[in-house]
Design an enzyme around this catalytic site. Structure first.
Site, PDB file in Angstrom:
ATOM      1  N   ASP A  90       0.829  -1.199   0.000  1.00 33.18           N
ATOM      2  CA  ASP A  90       0.000   0.000   0.000  1.00 33.18           C
ATOM      3  C   ASP A  90       0.868   1.256   0.000  1.00 33.18           C
ATOM      4  O   ASP A  90       2.091   1.189   0.145  1.00 33.18           O
ATOM      5  CB  ASP A  90      -0.973  -0.007   1.194  1.00 33.18           C
ATOM      6  CG  ASP A  90      -0.314  -0.447   2.502  1.00 33.18           C
ATOM      7  OD1 ASP A  90       0.925  -0.377   2.603  1.00 33.18           O
ATOM      8  OD2 ASP A  90      -1.042  -0.863   3.416  1.00 33.18           O
ATOM      9  N   HIS A 146      -7.781  -4.477   9.882  1.00 29.68           N
ATOM     10  CA  HIS A 146      -7.451  -4.248   8.469  1.00 29.68           C
ATOM     11  C   HIS A 146      -6.162  -4.964   8.080  1.00 29.68           C
ATOM     12  O   HIS A 146      -5.272  -5.161   8.904  1.00 29.68           O
ATOM     13  CB  HIS A 146      -7.398  -2.752   8.126  1.00 29.68           C
ATOM     14  CG  HIS A 146      -6.202  -1.992   8.589  1.00 29.68           C
ATOM     15  ND1 HIS A 146      -6.297  -0.786   9.243  1.00 29.68           N
ATOM     16  CD2 HIS A 146      -4.872  -2.229   8.491  1.00 29.68           C
ATOM     17  CE1 HIS A 146      -5.087  -0.332   9.511  1.00 29.68           C
ATOM     18  NE2 HIS A 146      -4.194  -1.185   9.071  1.00 29.68           N
ATOM     19  N   GLU A 162      -9.818  -1.309   4.943  1.00 29.96           N
ATOM     20  CA  GLU A 162     -10.529  -1.010   6.174  1.00 29.96           C
ATOM     21  C   GLU A 162     -11.814  -1.840   6.264  1.00 29.96           C
ATOM     22  O   GLU A 162     -12.244  -2.430   5.267  1.00 29.96           O
ATOM     23  CB  GLU A 162     -10.868   0.490   6.216  1.00 29.96           C
ATOM     24  CG  GLU A 162      -9.647   1.408   6.176  1.00 29.96           C
ATOM     25  CD  GLU A 162      -8.834   1.427   7.484  1.00 29.96           C
ATOM     26  OE1 GLU A 162      -8.934   0.469   8.284  1.00 29.96           O
ATOM     27  OE2 GLU A 162      -8.093   2.401   7.688  1.00 29.96           O
TER      28      GLU A 162
HETATM   29  C1  GLP Z   1      -0.616  -0.018   8.708  1.00 30.41           C
HETATM   30  C2  GLP Z   1      -0.313  -0.693   7.354  1.00 30.41           C
HETATM   31  C3  GLP Z   1      -0.574  -2.154   7.422  1.00 30.41           C
HETATM   32  C4  GLP Z   1      -0.135  -2.661   8.762  1.00 30.41           C
HETATM   33  C5  GLP Z   1      -1.054  -2.126   9.824  1.00 30.41           C
HETATM   34  C6  GLP Z   1      -0.568  -2.393  11.228  1.00 30.41           C
HETATM   35  O1  GLP Z   1      -1.232   1.183   8.618  1.00 30.41           O
HETATM   36  N1  GLP Z   1      -0.947  -0.141   6.201  1.00 30.41           N
HETATM   37  O2  GLP Z   1       0.101  -2.821   6.353  1.00 30.41           O
HETATM   38  O3  GLP Z   1      -0.169  -4.063   8.821  1.00 30.41           O
HETATM   39  O4  GLP Z   1      -1.379  -0.786   9.606  1.00 30.41           O
HETATM   40  O5  GLP Z   1       0.491  -1.553  11.536  1.00 30.41           O
HETATM   41  P1  GLP Z   1       1.576  -1.890  12.624  1.00 30.41           P
HETATM   42  O6  GLP Z   1       2.308  -3.088  12.109  1.00 30.41           O
HETATM   43  O7  GLP Z   1       2.464  -0.689  12.675  1.00 30.41           O
HETATM   44  O8  GLP Z   1       0.859  -2.155  13.883  1.00 30.41           O
END
Ligand code: GLP
Length: 256
Positions: A67, A138, A143
């Protein structure tokens, strides 16, 4: 779905990295789906250690990021293009021309998204998709209520996700409101998926994705439809799982 519970966050990174290293050893030009966020940091750190030790090379490996934010300049330190360069491409020694990130700066975002899915298909599809999970369930930036059939496309970030990601920015208002993300349908086409999660803050999302009903309200539950999905969690992230003892038993008795 295989659920593997390991004692610590470090063990999560080591086990997921071992799986990726095995793939790359047998397929040096494998196609990896690359996640950002804090969850895969331990995976990349362990892969970096192996690269430094000379036992692993990503020189021929191709990568597609999951993404990207819409509207952040390429050189912004929190654009996922910058993050992937800093956390993955440079430390692991990917050829930068082999790694692609959705173009969140394109004038025509719909077209950029469509071209991204086409590029994945032209590369032969993703061999292994690395995933984290958001506190709201997500995956990528799909979302809640994202379609299980969705393709790479523009999405509006949930207010919770913007709050969660505010820690990477000087000020919460700087978190973009939109993103381009691989769709759930795109992710489900990867030949293998490895989701990593650590900490109690992910326990509810993991329980809902792994054991809850298949529902668009929990995008991670789409992985229940995948033929080869592995969820690797530490004890804290596993703390909401009803069948935790069964997963431990299954892993301890895994056939060679
Ligand atoms: C982010 C990313 C995701 C990620 C998720 C969790 O915003 N777009 O790919 O898996 O949210 O984030 P984190 O690993 O920092 O908890």
């Amino acid at each position: 779905m295989e659920v593997i519970i390991v004692p610590t966050a470090q063990d999560v990174g080591e086990l997921a990295a071992a799986r990726i290293a095995d793939l790359v050893a047998s397929n040096p030009d494998a196609v990896l789906g690359l996640a950002t966020g804090s969850s895969p940091q331990g995976v990349y750190a362990e892969l970096h250690r192996r690269v430094q030790a000379g036992s692993l090379s990503f020189a021929g490996v191709r990568g597609f990021a999951l993404d990207e934010y819409v509207g952040l300049p390429l050189e912004h330190p929190e654009s996922y293009a910058s993050v992937i360069t800093r956390d993955v491409v440079e430390p692991l020694g990917f050829d930068p021309s082999n790694v692609r990130v959705p173009d969140g700066r394109a004038d025509d975002l719909d077209r950029a998204a469509q071209e991204y899915d086409e590029a994945i298909a032209q590369a032969g599809g993703i061999d292994l998709q690395i995933l984290g999970i958001g506190a709201n369930g997500h995956i990528g930036f799909n979302e809640p209520t994202s379609s299980f059939a969705s393709r790479t496309r523009i999405k509006t970030l949930a207010p919770q996700t913007r709050l969660d990601n505010a820690r990477f920015f000087d000020n919460p208002d700087q978190v973009p409101t939109h993103c381009l993300t691989q769709g759930l349908g795109t992710i489900l086409e990867a030949r293998e998926v490895v989701l990593v999660a650590q900490g109690a803050g992910k326990a509810a999302a993991i329980a809902a994705a792994v054991e809850g009903p298949l529902t668009a309200l929990v995008p991670g539950s789409a992985l229940q439809l995948h033929r080869r999905a592995t969820v690797i969690v530490d004890e804290d992230a596993a703390s909401g799982l009803k069948l935790a003892d069964y997963y431990r038993y299954t892993y301890a008795h895994k056939p060679a």
